[in-house]
Write an enzyme that holds these catalytic residues in place. Structure first.
Site, PDB file in Angstrom:
ATOM      1  N   LYS A  66       0.858  -1.183   0.000  1.00  0.00           N
ATOM      2  CA  LYS A  66       0.000   0.000   0.000  1.00  0.00           C
ATOM      3  C   LYS A  66       0.898   1.238   0.000  1.00  0.00           C
ATOM      4  CE  LYS A  66      -3.899   2.120   2.526  1.00  0.00           C
ATOM      5  NZ  LYS A  66      -4.769   2.077   3.706  1.00  0.00           N
ATOM      6  N   SER A 141      -9.875   2.400   2.482  1.00  0.00           N
ATOM      7  CA  SER A 141      -8.950   3.113   1.632  1.00  0.00           C
ATOM      8  C   SER A 141      -7.972   2.222   0.864  1.00  0.00           C
ATOM      9  CB  SER A 141      -8.137   4.102   2.468  1.00  0.00           C
ATOM     10  OG  SER A 141      -7.327   3.432   3.407  1.00  0.00           O
ATOM     11  N   SER A 165     -10.348   0.134   6.676  1.00  0.00           N
ATOM     12  CA  SER A 165      -9.675   0.231   5.372  1.00  0.00           C
ATOM     13  C   SER A 165      -9.051  -1.046   4.846  1.00  0.00           C
ATOM     14  CB  SER A 165      -8.589   1.296   5.425  1.00  0.00           C
ATOM     15  OG  SER A 165      -9.152   2.530   5.147  1.00  0.00           O
TER      16      SER A 165
HETATM   17  N1  GLN Z   1     -13.349   4.618   5.806  1.00  0.00           N
HETATM   18  C1  GLN Z   1     -12.821   5.050   7.056  1.00  0.00           C
HETATM   19  C2  GLN Z   1     -12.496   6.517   6.990  1.00  0.00           C
HETATM   20  O1  GLN Z   1     -12.724   7.099   5.981  1.00  0.00           O
HETATM   21  C3  GLN Z   1     -11.643   4.243   7.458  1.00  0.00           C
HETATM   22  C4  GLN Z   1     -10.390   4.603   6.752  1.00  0.00           C
HETATM   23  C5  GLN Z   1      -9.227   3.783   7.199  1.00  0.00           C
HETATM   24  O2  GLN Z   1      -9.390   2.751   7.859  1.00  0.00           O
HETATM   25  N2  GLN Z   1      -8.051   4.250   6.872  1.00  0.00           N
HETATM   26  O3  GLN Z   1     -12.025   7.081   7.904  1.00  0.00           O
END
Ligand code: GLN
Length: 467
Positions: A66, A141, A165
């Site tokens: 990532k 994400s 995410s």
């Molecule tokens: N979707 C969640 C957010 O927007 C989690 C994002 C994440 O885990 N990095 O904060």
């Protein structure tokens, strides 16, 4: 194994992966392809094997990183304009551990900028497409990592999970995605989102691969004061005698959360949950229904604590120390302003503003302090639940992959995606997204297994029952 036995060469595996990167280019999975570096490493591994030297447990295995992990292979952009062209001076501990075992990074994967989002549409490089339907989102994400594993380009990929995410994109693409107990894998060298919630984890196609990666990547790191010693391996396995978990009999009671089984949840997901419960019952497990009313406040709590931490973590990007700097003229304050204005995505700015608001002296008590108290209640709610069951089985999100563009202009609709995933990060407990078949329209379905702190290894082991 096959590589060490000379059945296949590391070089041919890496070449195959690089071919697939090209074949699937239209999915927009990678922000950087490590062609030269990966081939060089593969050749070194093949040479070491032919000299009869011992190689690592991941020797020659291609993986995707990532693009939020620092390493010297490619710039780390976090899919944000503001970090473009910023070469890293250090390597993340997790990357060091994987590479010490011979894993080969094929490319860096796309994400929502700074990991803010649930669809990978907030990326400066544009969205990644879903592995099963190109008109739908990859989830986020860590969308790029999930699709790279789902399309079989690499054996595994790294991810970060602050509020879902890893688990949500895993479920949108039919692969395993694991968010360990907070502190299990070092966060050193990973771009911070919200430090008290951030967890490092993986995407794989099997629980066996997940177990291997966890045993390699976990452990105490002097560079991250929140890491825990031997946390992963203590749970079961070789150190079983020392483990409090193993003193108990194997898991027999599985909880389901009443609030997460209603009309607001997609019918295909509810059916998948039912099916898995039937499967468990047929194997002799007891299913209990849990009342966890405090979880209703998890999303609101998360969207106060997380932006507060985001606002302080993102304050360091000033156009002086890292990556991009605005070309516009002006004094020092204008330099900061213009760089941050041009370099951050709209969602990054939204969180910086919310975060600074909830931390401001006038509103700190009303928002941040209250959220911190609610977080304690959520921790207790999980503790209570795990007195009644060994593990919990829930949906990961209220729906399978949605259409590109469907929610990106509606922040609240996007935040609602995280309804079932964020409470785990607030409580620090582990969660494993598992594949759960497909909807009639071909979309992948996923569910999530939740365990008490320290149960990581047992949780992965238990997931084999649900295959
Ligand atoms: N979707 C969640 C957010 O927007 C989690 C994002 C994440 O885990 N990095 O904060």
């Amino acid at each position: 194994m096959k590589i060490a036995n000379k059945e296949i060469s590391a070089e041919s595996l890496v070449r195959e992966a690089l071919e697939k990167v090209k074949k699937y280019a239209d999915y927009n999975i990678f922000t950087f392809v490590n062609e030269e570096g990966a081939l060089k490493k593969a050749k070194q591994i093949d040479a070491a094997i032919s000299r009869g030297e011992k190689v690592g447990r991941l020797a020659g295995v291609p993986y995707a990183l990532k693009d939020i992990f620092l390493s010297r292979e490619g710039d780390t952009t976090a899919s944000a304009h503001i970090l473009e062209g910023c070469a890293s001076p250090v390597t993340a501990t997790a990357v060091e551990k994987l590479e010490a075992e011979g894993a080969i990074m094929i490319g860096r994967t796309n994400l929502d900028a700074f990991a803010h989002g649930s669809s990978t549409e907030n990326s400066y490089f544009g969205p990644t497409l879903n592995a099963y339907d190109k008109e739908r989102v990859a989830g986020g994400s860590s969308g790029g990592s999930a699709v790279a594993v789902a399309l079989n380009i690499v054996e595994f990929a790294t991810g970060t999970d602050t509020g879902g995410s890893i688990r949500q994109p895993a479920s949108f693409n039919g692969v395993y995605g694991f968010k360990p107990t907070y502190g299990t894998i070092s966060r050193y060298g990973v771009v911070a989102m919200a430090s008290s919630l951030d967890c490092i984890g993986f995407f794989t196609r099997t629980p066996e691969d997940m177990d291997l990666l966890m045993s390699i990547a976990s452990g105490q790191d002097p560079k991250d004061m929140t890491t825990l010693p031997d946390y992963y391996n203590l749970s079961t396995g070789s150190n079983a005698a020392a483990s409090p978990i193993d003193a108990n009999p194997p898991a027999r009671t599985i909880g389901i959360v009443k609030d997460f089984d209603n009309d607001a949840v997609d019918i295909n997901i509810r059916n998948a949950l039912k099916e898995k419960c039937e499967l468990l019952k047929s194997k002799g497990y007891e299913i209990v229904e849990l009342e966890m009313p405090v979880l209703r406040y998890a999303l609101a709590t998360y969207y106060i604590i997380q932006p507060a931490e985001v606002a302080s973590n993102l304050s360091r990007y000033d156009g002086v120390r890292y990556g991009f700097r605005s070309e516009k003229s002006g004094g020092l304050n204008e330099l900061y302003e213009n760089t941050r204005n041009e370099g951050f995505m709209p969602e990054n700015k939204r969180r910086i503003m919310i975060g600074n608001f909830v931390l401001s002296s006038g509103f700190y008590d009303a928002y941040f302090l209250k959220a911190a108290k609610a977080r304690t209640l959520i921790i207790k709610e999980y503790e209570k639940a795990f007195q009644k069951c060994d593990f919990i089985l829930t949906p990961v999100s209220p729906n399978p992959a949605f259409k590109l563009g469907e929610k990106v202009n509606d922040p609240v609709a996007m935040y609602l995606e995280d309804l079932m995933s964020v409470s785990l990060n607030l409580a620090g407990v582990p969660g494993l997204a598992i594949p759960a078949g497909f909807a009639p329209d071909g979309r992948a379905l996923g569910l999530q297994l939740v365990g008490p702190r320290r149960s990581d290894k047992a949780l992965i082991e238990f997931s084999k029952e649900l295959r």
